[in-house]
Design a protein around this motif. Structure first.
Motif, PDB file in Angstrom:
ATOM      1  N   ASP A  53       0.812  -1.218   0.000  1.00 16.27           N
ATOM      2  CA  ASP A  53       0.000   0.000   0.000  1.00 16.27           C
ATOM      3  C   ASP A  53       0.847   1.270   0.000  1.00 16.27           C
ATOM      4  O   ASP A  53       0.409   2.326   0.477  1.00 16.27           O
ATOM      5  CB  ASP A  53      -0.977   0.021   1.185  1.00 16.27           C
ATOM      6  CG  ASP A  53      -2.266   0.764   0.859  1.00 16.27           C
ATOM      7  OD1 ASP A  53      -2.499   1.043  -0.335  1.00 16.27           O
ATOM      8  OD2 ASP A  53      -3.026   1.074   1.791  1.00 16.27           O
ATOM      9  N   ILE A  80      -5.660  -0.942 -12.671  1.00 18.24           N
ATOM     10  CA  ILE A  80      -5.823   0.059 -11.618  1.00 18.24           C
ATOM     11  C   ILE A  80      -6.584   1.264 -12.158  1.00 18.24           C
ATOM     12  O   ILE A  80      -7.472   1.819 -11.501  1.00 18.24           O
ATOM     13  CB  ILE A  80      -4.455   0.481 -11.053  1.00 18.24           C
ATOM     14  CG1 ILE A  80      -3.788  -0.698 -10.328  1.00 18.24           C
ATOM     15  CG2 ILE A  80      -4.605   1.670 -10.103  1.00 18.24           C
ATOM     16  CD1 ILE A  80      -2.358  -0.431  -9.908  1.00 18.24           C
ATOM     17  N   ALA A  85     -11.792   0.489  -7.054  1.00 16.59           N
ATOM     18  CA  ALA A  85     -11.461  -0.140  -5.780  1.00 16.59           C
ATOM     19  C   ALA A  85      -9.960  -0.315  -5.588  1.00 16.59           C
ATOM     20  O   ALA A  85      -9.488  -0.427  -4.450  1.00 16.59           O
ATOM     21  CB  ALA A  85     -12.154  -1.491  -5.668  1.00 16.59           C
ATOM     22  N   LEU A  86      -9.199  -0.351  -6.681  1.00 17.52           N
ATOM     23  CA  LEU A  86      -7.751  -0.540  -6.582  1.00 17.52           C
ATOM     24  C   LEU A  86      -7.002   0.776  -6.403  1.00 17.52           C
ATOM     25  O   LEU A  86      -5.786   0.777  -6.246  1.00 17.52           O
ATOM     26  CB  LEU A  86      -7.230  -1.251  -7.836  1.00 17.52           C
ATOM     27  CG  LEU A  86      -7.750  -2.673  -8.063  1.00 17.52           C
ATOM     28  CD1 LEU A  86      -7.211  -3.226  -9.375  1.00 17.52           C
ATOM     29  CD2 LEU A  86      -7.371  -3.583  -6.905  1.00 17.52           C
ATOM     30  N   GLN A  87      -7.714   1.882  -6.400  1.00 14.50           N
ATOM     31  CA  GLN A  87      -7.086   3.196  -6.273  1.00 14.50           C
ATOM     32  C   GLN A  87      -7.157   3.660  -4.821  1.00 14.50           C
ATOM     33  O   GLN A  87      -8.224   3.921  -4.297  1.00 14.50           O
ATOM     34  CB  GLN A  87      -7.781   4.194  -7.193  1.00 14.50           C
ATOM     35  CG  GLN A  87      -7.678   3.821  -8.663  1.00 14.50           C
ATOM     36  CD  GLN A  87      -8.567   4.655  -9.566  1.00 14.50           C
ATOM     37  OE1 GLN A  87      -9.084   5.687  -9.151  1.00 14.50           O
ATOM     38  NE2 GLN A  87      -8.762   4.202 -10.796  1.00 14.50           N
ATOM     39  N   GLY A  88      -5.981   3.743  -4.187  1.00  7.37           N
ATOM     40  CA  GLY A  88      -5.918   4.106  -2.777  1.00  7.37           C
ATOM     41  C   GLY A  88      -5.862   5.605  -2.558  1.00  7.37           C
ATOM     42  O   GLY A  88      -6.010   6.404  -3.490  1.00  7.37           O
ATOM     43  N   THR A 263     -14.931  -9.774  -7.061  1.00 11.88           N
ATOM     44  CA  THR A 263     -13.914  -9.352  -6.097  1.00 11.88           C
ATOM     45  C   THR A 263     -12.840 -10.422  -6.009  1.00 11.88           C
ATOM     46  O   THR A 263     -13.136 -11.595  -5.757  1.00 11.88           O
ATOM     47  CB  THR A 263     -14.543  -9.128  -4.709  1.00 11.88           C
ATOM     48  OG1 THR A 263     -15.526  -8.090  -4.792  1.00 11.88           O
ATOM     49  CG2 THR A 263     -13.495  -8.728  -3.686  1.00 11.88           C
ATOM     50  N   ARG A 281      -2.776  -3.627   0.593  1.00 12.98           N
ATOM     51  CA  ARG A 281      -3.508  -3.095  -0.558  1.00 12.98           C
ATOM     52  C   ARG A 281      -4.733  -3.946  -0.867  1.00 12.98           C
ATOM     53  O   ARG A 281      -5.795  -3.420  -1.227  1.00 12.98           O
ATOM     54  CB  ARG A 281      -2.596  -3.048  -1.799  1.00 12.98           C
ATOM     55  CG  ARG A 281      -3.322  -2.611  -3.068  1.00 12.98           C
ATOM     56  CD  ARG A 281      -3.344  -1.112  -3.298  1.00 12.98           C
ATOM     57  NE  ARG A 281      -3.833  -0.262  -2.263  1.00 12.98           N
ATOM     58  CZ  ARG A 281      -5.093   0.164  -2.174  1.00 12.98           C
ATOM     59  NH1 ARG A 281      -5.985  -0.213  -3.045  1.00 12.98           N
ATOM     60  NH2 ARG A 281      -5.430   0.975  -1.210  1.00 12.98           N
ATOM     61  N   SER A 285      -8.485  -2.541  -0.730  1.00 11.03           N
ATOM     62  CA  SER A 285      -9.312  -2.532  -1.942  1.00 11.03           C
ATOM     63  C   SER A 285     -10.715  -3.037  -1.654  1.00 11.03           C
ATOM     64  O   SER A 285     -11.694  -2.565  -2.249  1.00 11.03           O
ATOM     65  CB  SER A 285      -8.652  -3.371  -3.050  1.00 11.03           C
ATOM     66  OG  SER A 285      -8.738  -4.762  -2.775  1.00 11.03           O
ATOM     67  N   ARG A 288     -12.557  -0.166   0.066  1.00 14.64           N
ATOM     68  CA  ARG A 288     -12.909   0.899  -0.873  1.00 14.64           C
ATOM     69  C   ARG A 288     -14.047   0.467  -1.795  1.00 14.64           C
ATOM     70  O   ARG A 288     -14.917   1.273  -2.134  1.00 14.64           O
ATOM     71  CB  ARG A 288     -11.689   1.321  -1.696  1.00 14.64           C
ATOM     72  CG  ARG A 288     -12.006   2.441  -2.704  1.00 14.64           C
ATOM     73  CD  ARG A 288     -10.778   3.225  -3.067  1.00 14.64           C
ATOM     74  NE  ARG A 288     -10.980   4.074  -4.226  1.00 14.64           N
ATOM     75  CZ  ARG A 288     -11.567   5.276  -4.210  1.00 14.64           C
ATOM     76  NH1 ARG A 288     -12.038   5.754  -3.070  1.00 14.64           N
ATOM     77  NH2 ARG A 288     -11.693   5.992  -5.308  1.00 14.64           N
ATOM     78  N   ARG A 289     -14.064  -0.798  -2.203  1.00 13.19           N
ATOM     79  CA  ARG A 289     -15.161  -1.271  -3.029  1.00 13.19           C
ATOM     80  C   ARG A 289     -16.483  -1.126  -2.264  1.00 13.19           C
ATOM     81  O   ARG A 289     -17.490  -0.686  -2.826  1.00 13.19           O
ATOM     82  CB  ARG A 289     -14.945  -2.735  -3.439  1.00 13.19           C
ATOM     83  CG  ARG A 289     -16.035  -3.273  -4.348  1.00 13.19           C
ATOM     84  CD  ARG A 289     -15.735  -4.688  -4.806  1.00 13.19           C
ATOM     85  NE  ARG A 289     -14.637  -4.742  -5.749  1.00 13.19           N
ATOM     86  CZ  ARG A 289     -14.750  -4.564  -7.056  1.00 13.19           C
ATOM     87  NH1 ARG A 289     -15.932  -4.279  -7.587  1.00 13.19           N
ATOM     88  NH2 ARG A 289     -13.705  -4.652  -7.840  1.00 13.19           N
TER      89      ARG A 289
END
Length: 336
Positions: A53, A80, A85-88, A263, A281, A285, A288-289
């Motif tokens: 992360d 990404i 969801a993969l974007q932090g 997922t 990460r 994810s 975030r999803r």
């Protein structure tokens, strides 16, 4: 079968996808290494930083590798870019212009997705471009099976089903590659499946057939289903004292069975789903999803509701949401 809801979910998966250049006629083309460059030490260091992360370290390094022609970096950045969801927090805090520079190749009005540049040398990348361009059918999902990427298979099938007025042909249930976990996408299911196709009493697919399931059976299904591995792995780390209740709360947070089905590891050839959700990460994810499934206004009320199922899962989600507090949207974003 709730085809309208399924089409809406599939449309969210595809939301924001623009035309991606040349359209290929078929995915059945021989390639060498599925993800060229994945074994390079520079890529492995950047990838491990991303799993830890550390986006500030990983994303610029991956972008540099992509510029130098590394196919694995191009494919990962392409996913990404397409998958919210993969974007932090580091990525989401960037300005639009900086995000384009970080995640996309130069070209056009807003950059080009790196997957399109990886496609000529990578079967994996080519399949994604075919799916995003709406160019192909079940053969795309079947080709992902050959590449041993279950999440990509599921996303392809859910996306393809969302474009149809009815389900897939019944004979697909007899195909050894078609996942039983998505049997509900087949026209006439469960009648066409017969007794051998009867799902677990807690399998959410039961609801697709109009049957009610109770929380006890659902929790039992979540404890053993391959689809629920991400939930179990997150709960094992974040809520080891409430694993069953935590999994149920996170499933309810996702809000739908198709959301769970898509997922998993972004690239199974780089990291299996079971291992991805052990990483910072991977766990972030999932949070975030869940966060992006609802508006900022509704998140607090939803956390209270989930807290009645698992206080630990709710508090973990609250902490994860707080990492985006400076850039929370006021309306739901598309879920990829």
């Amino acid at each position: 079968m709730p085809w309208r809801a399924l089409r809406q979910f599939g449309q969210r998966l595809l939301c924001g996808v623009a035309a991606l250049g040349v359209v290929w006629a078929t995915p059945h083309v021989a390639y060498g290494e599925p993800l060229p460059g994945s074994a390079q030490p520079q890529f492995q260091r950047a990838f491990n930083s991303w799993l830890d992360d550390d986006e500030a370290q990983a994303i610029p390094a991956l972008a540099g590798l992509a510029q130098d022609g590394n196919g694995a970096a191009r494919a990962l950045l392409g996913l990404i870019d397409k998958t919210s969801a993969l974007q932090g927090p580091w990525i989401t805090a960037l300005s639009r212009a900086d995000r384009i520079l970080a995640l996309r190749a130069p070209g056009g009005l807003s950059g080009r997705n790196w997957m399109t540049l990886a496609a000529p040398d990578s079967a994996y990348a080519r399949l994604w471009t075919l799916l995003w361009q709406l160019d192909g059918g079940l053969e795309i999902a079947q080709a992902f099976v050959a590449l041993d990427d279950p999440r990509a298979v599921n996303e392809a099938l859910v996306t393809l089903a969302s474009r149809r007025e009815g389900g897939f042909p019944a004979d697909v249930l007899g195909a050894d590659w078609f996942p039983a976990s998505l049997s509900y996408l087949v026209e006439g299911w469960p009648d066409v499946a017969g007794a051998a196709g009867a799902p677990h009493p807690g399998d959410p697919q039961q609801r697709m057939a109009g049957h009610a399931i109770n929380d006890g059976d659902l929790m039992d299904w979540l404890a053993q289903s391959a689809l629920a591995v991400p939930l179990r792995q997150v709960c094992a780390v974040e809520c080891p004292d409430q694993p069953a209740a935590c999994s149920l709360a996170l499933y309810q947070g996702l809000g739908s069975y198709p959301a769970l089905a898509v997922t998993g590891s972004p690239v199974a050839q780089l990291v299996p789903t079971e291992d991805f959700f052990k990483t910072p990460r991977g766990r972030a994810s999932l949070a975030r999803r869940i966060m992006l499934m609802r508006s900022a206004r509704m998140r607090e009320a939803d956390l209270v509701r989930l807290g009645d199922v698992s206080s630990c899962a709710s508090e973990w989600l609250r902490g994860e949401y707080g990492r985006y507090a400076y850039s929370l949207p006021t309306v739901p974003l598309p879920v990829d």
